[in-house]
Design a protein around this motif. Structure first.
Motif, short mmCIF file in Angstrom:
data_model
loop_
_atom_site.label_atom_id
_atom_site.label_comp_id
_atom_site.label_asym_id
_atom_site.label_seq_id
_atom_site.Cartn_x
_atom_site.Cartn_y
_atom_site.Cartn_z
N ALA A 1 0.60 -1.26 -0.02
CA ALA A 1 -0.26 -0.56 -0.17
C ALA A 1 0.35 1.48 -0.08
O ALA A 1 0.57 2.44 -0.21
N GLY A 2 2.05 1.02 -0.05
CA GLY A 2 2.48 1.94 0.17
C GLY A 2 2.85 2.76 1.59
O GLY A 2 3.98 4.10 1.07
N ILE A 3 2.45 2.37 2.59
CA ILE A 3 2.76 2.98 3.70
C ILE A 3 4.23 3.45 4.31
O ILE A 3 4.98 4.31 5.16
N GLY A 4 5.32 2.26 3.47
CA GLY A 4 6.56 2.14 3.71
C GLY A 4 7.84 1.13 3.45
O GLY A 4 6.75 0.21 2.35
N ALA A 5 9.07 1.03 3.59
CA ALA A 5 9.74 -0.24 3.65
C ALA A 5 9.32 -1.58 4.47
O ALA A 5 9.61 -0.83 5.42
N THR A 6 10.09 -2.40 4.28
CA THR A 6 10.63 -2.89 5.09
C THR A 6 12.47 -3.72 5.39
O THR A 6 12.57 -3.60 3.64
N ILE A 7 12.76 -4.42 5.97
CA ILE A 7 13.78 -5.28 6.02
C ILE A 7 13.86 -7.04 5.90
O ILE A 7 13.43 -7.42 7.38
N LEU A 8 13.60 -7.83 5.18
CA LEU A 8 13.79 -8.89 5.44
C LEU A 8 14.97 -9.90 4.90
O LEU A 8 15.52 -9.65 3.79
N PRO A 9 14.85 -11.39 5.25
CA PRO A 9 15.67 -12.51 4.71
C PRO A 9 15.29 -12.29 2.99
O PRO A 9 14.21 -12.18 3.07
N GLU A 10 16.80 -12.57 2.72
CA GLU A 10 16.02 -12.92 0.90
C GLU A 10 14.95 -13.60 0.56
O GLU A 10 14.69 -13.28 -0.26
N SER A 11 15.21 -14.47 1.31
CA SER A 11 13.71 -15.63 1.02
C SER A 11 12.40 -14.87 1.18
O SER A 11 11.71 -15.49 0.03
N THR A 12 12.59 -14.56 2.03
CA THR A 12 10.88 -13.62 2.61
C THR A 12 10.78 -12.72 1.48
O THR A 12 9.11 -12.53 1.12
N ALA A 13 12.13 -12.56 1.44
CA ALA A 13 12.14 -10.88 0.90
C ALA A 13 11.56 -11.12 -1.02
O ALA A 13 10.19 -10.45 -1.79
N ARG A 14 11.87 -12.16 -1.67
CA ARG A 14 11.45 -12.75 -3.09
C ARG A 14 9.77 -12.91 -3.51
O ARG A 14 8.97 -12.49 -3.82
N VAL A 15 9.24 -13.34 -2.00
CA VAL A 15 8.23 -13.46 -2.00
C VAL A 15 6.92 -12.62 -1.36
O VAL A 15 6.18 -12.75 -2.21
N VAL A 16 7.40 -11.65 -1.08
CA VAL A 16 6.66 -10.56 -0.63
C VAL A 16 6.81 -9.37 -1.79
O VAL A 16 5.73 -8.85 -2.24
N ALA A 17 7.82 -9.51 -2.63
CA ALA A 17 8.59 -8.76 -3.42
C ALA A 17 7.73 -9.44 -4.59
O ALA A 17 7.06 -8.32 -6.11
N ALA A 18 7.37 -10.62 -4.66
CA ALA A 18 6.41 -11.27 -5.78
C ALA A 18 4.72 -10.79 -5.94
O ALA A 18 4.13 -11.21 -6.72
N ALA A 19 5.18 -10.53 -4.93
CA ALA A 19 2.87 -10.10 -4.73
C ALA A 19 2.28 -8.56 -4.79
O ALA A 19 1.11 -8.85 -4.58
N GLY A 20 3.15 -8.03 -5.29
CA GLY A 20 2.69 -7.10 -6.13
C GLY A 20 4.22 -5.93 -6.39
O GLY A 20 4.48 -6.52 -6.71
N ASP A 21 3.73 -4.83 -6.39
CA ASP A 21 4.74 -3.75 -7.05
C ASP A 21 5.87 -3.22 -6.84
O ASP A 21 5.03 -2.10 -5.60
N ILE A 22 6.59 -4.42 -6.36
CA ILE A 22 7.31 -3.90 -5.13
C ILE A 22 8.88 -4.28 -5.49
O ILE A 22 8.61 -4.90 -6.29
N VAL A 23 10.01 -3.50 -5.07
CA VAL A 23 10.95 -3.93 -5.26
C VAL A 23 11.89 -4.38 -4.15
O VAL A 23 11.65 -3.99 -3.10
N GLN A 24 13.46 -5.34 -4.69
CA GLN A 24 13.92 -5.85 -3.48
C GLN A 24 15.64 -4.99 -3.96
O GLN A 24 15.48 -5.46 -5.37
N SER A 25 15.76 -4.70 -2.61
CA SER A 25 17.25 -4.16 -3.30
C SER A 25 18.09 -4.87 -1.76
O SER A 25 17.74 -4.79 -0.64
N ARG A 26 19.55 -5.56 -2.20
CA ARG A 26 20.54 -6.21 -1.61
C ARG A 26 20.97 -4.75 -0.48
O ARG A 26 21.91 -4.31 -1.20
N ILE A 27 20.92 -5.10 0.64
CA ILE A 27 21.48 -4.50 1.94
C ILE A 27 23.26 -4.20 1.89
O ILE A 27 23.33 -5.73 2.38
N VAL A 28 24.02 -3.89 1.58
CA VAL A 28 25.53 -3.56 1.51
C VAL A 28 26.05 -2.39 2.89
O VAL A 28 25.33 -1.54 2.82
#
Length: 308
Positions: free
Chosen positions: A233-260
């Motif tokens: 819904a665009g309320i904010g971003a979150t930080i997740l482990p890679e496996s969970t991040a992939r699932v959440v990103a695939a569920a909508g207009d969402i992008v994921q970026s590796r944290i370095v």
């Protein structure tokens, strides 16, 4: 002391009433009271106190209650193991999977593989928060759980499955387009994170602390479904482990970026009791769990029957 007397005591504590416990156990109340008196004589301690609401355990009674649960569970386990010796593995096995973690990706492969290899094992899967799952294991009410963390504590041991890298998961509307983003680049990003006691939050806070920053948390959310909906819904971003991040990103207009800078990693482990042995069926399920976790770490899809 005998096992039947311990079973009676546990049932009384569970129900909180001698009268109701006697009905459930199909024993006369005076006989049940006598069993309790005998148990108190053996330990030379008052184990229960009567109140207007029924009976409650004293401090000594609560201690015996914990030990009695473990003793009875070990006895049941011994019975099952002896009965099934040399036969097809059968019996109940309970596995906890912490929601919103990489453990979620193991649930269906675990069900399929256990069903294919050991059809007589009744698998019980419980998805709950890590703190709740670890308490169930410590109390002997669950065989094992997959959750974040790797530091053994009294009553529990952890066997590392993998270390997952953390990713920023953000709505596309935030305009974050890079595949990698340094922690310093998250200074003004509104974040939706779990409460500080959560293992995931602890690792995020430690990663930010390494560059002398504090995450800009605008809401604290424990529900995986609510978190996904809020990011979508665009309320904010979150930080997740890679496996969970992939699932959440695939569920909508969402992008994921590796944290370095620094890379933030979180350990995913199998949590076990450090004093209760696993039954043979539970040990077989644990072996399957370790196998599937290895496949997950390599990004291999596991098909029914356990063949990658």
């Amino acid at each position: 002391m005998n096992l039947r007397r311990l079973k009676y005591f546990v049932k009384i504590v569970d129900i909180g009433s001698l009268t109701q416990a006697a009905e459930v156990l199909h024993i006369a109340q005076p006989a049940l009271s006598q069993q309790l008196i005998t148990l108190e004589d053996e330990f030379q301690q008052q184990l229960l106190v009567r109140t207007k609401r029924g009976v409650t355990a004293t401090e000594a009674g609560a201690t015996l209650y914990r030990h009695a649960q473990l003793i009875l569970r070990q006895y049941e386990q011994a019975q099952a193991d002896v009965k099934s010796a040399g036969q097809t593995l059968s019996g109940q096995v309970s596995v906890g999977l912490a929601p919103g973690t990489g453990a979620s990706a193991l649930s269906l492969p675990l069900l399929r593989t256990v069903r294919a290899r050991h059809p007589n094992i009744l698998l019980y899967i419980n998805e709950n928060f890590g703190t709740t799952l670890s308490e169930l294991i410590m109390n002997g009410r669950m065989d094992m759980a997959v959750l974040y963390g790797d530091k053994s504590v009294h009553g529990l041991s952890f066997q590392l499955l993998m270390n997952e890298e953390m990713f920023l998961v953000a709505p596309r509307s935030m305009g974050i387009t890079q595949d990698q983003i340094p922690v310093s680049g998250l200074r003004d990003v509104p974040l939706l994170l779990p409460r500080p006691y959560n293992y995931l939050r602890k690792y995020v806070d430690e990663g930010f602390a390494r560059v002398q920053m504090i995450p800009n948390v605008v809401a604290e959310i424990e529900s995986a479904s609510t978190l996904s909906a809020a990011v979508g819904a665009g309320i904010g971003a979150t930080i997740l482990p890679e496996s969970t991040a992939r699932v959440v990103a695939a569920a909508g207009d969402i992008v994921q970026s590796r944290i370095v800078s620094p890379v933030i990693k979180i350990p995913l482990s199998v949590c076990l009791s450090d004093h209760l042995p696993l039954s043979e069926p539970a040990a077989a399920v644990k072996d399957i769990l370790l196998e599937l976790a290895g496949d997950l770490a390599l990004g291999v899809r596991v098909e029914p029957g356990g063949d990658a």
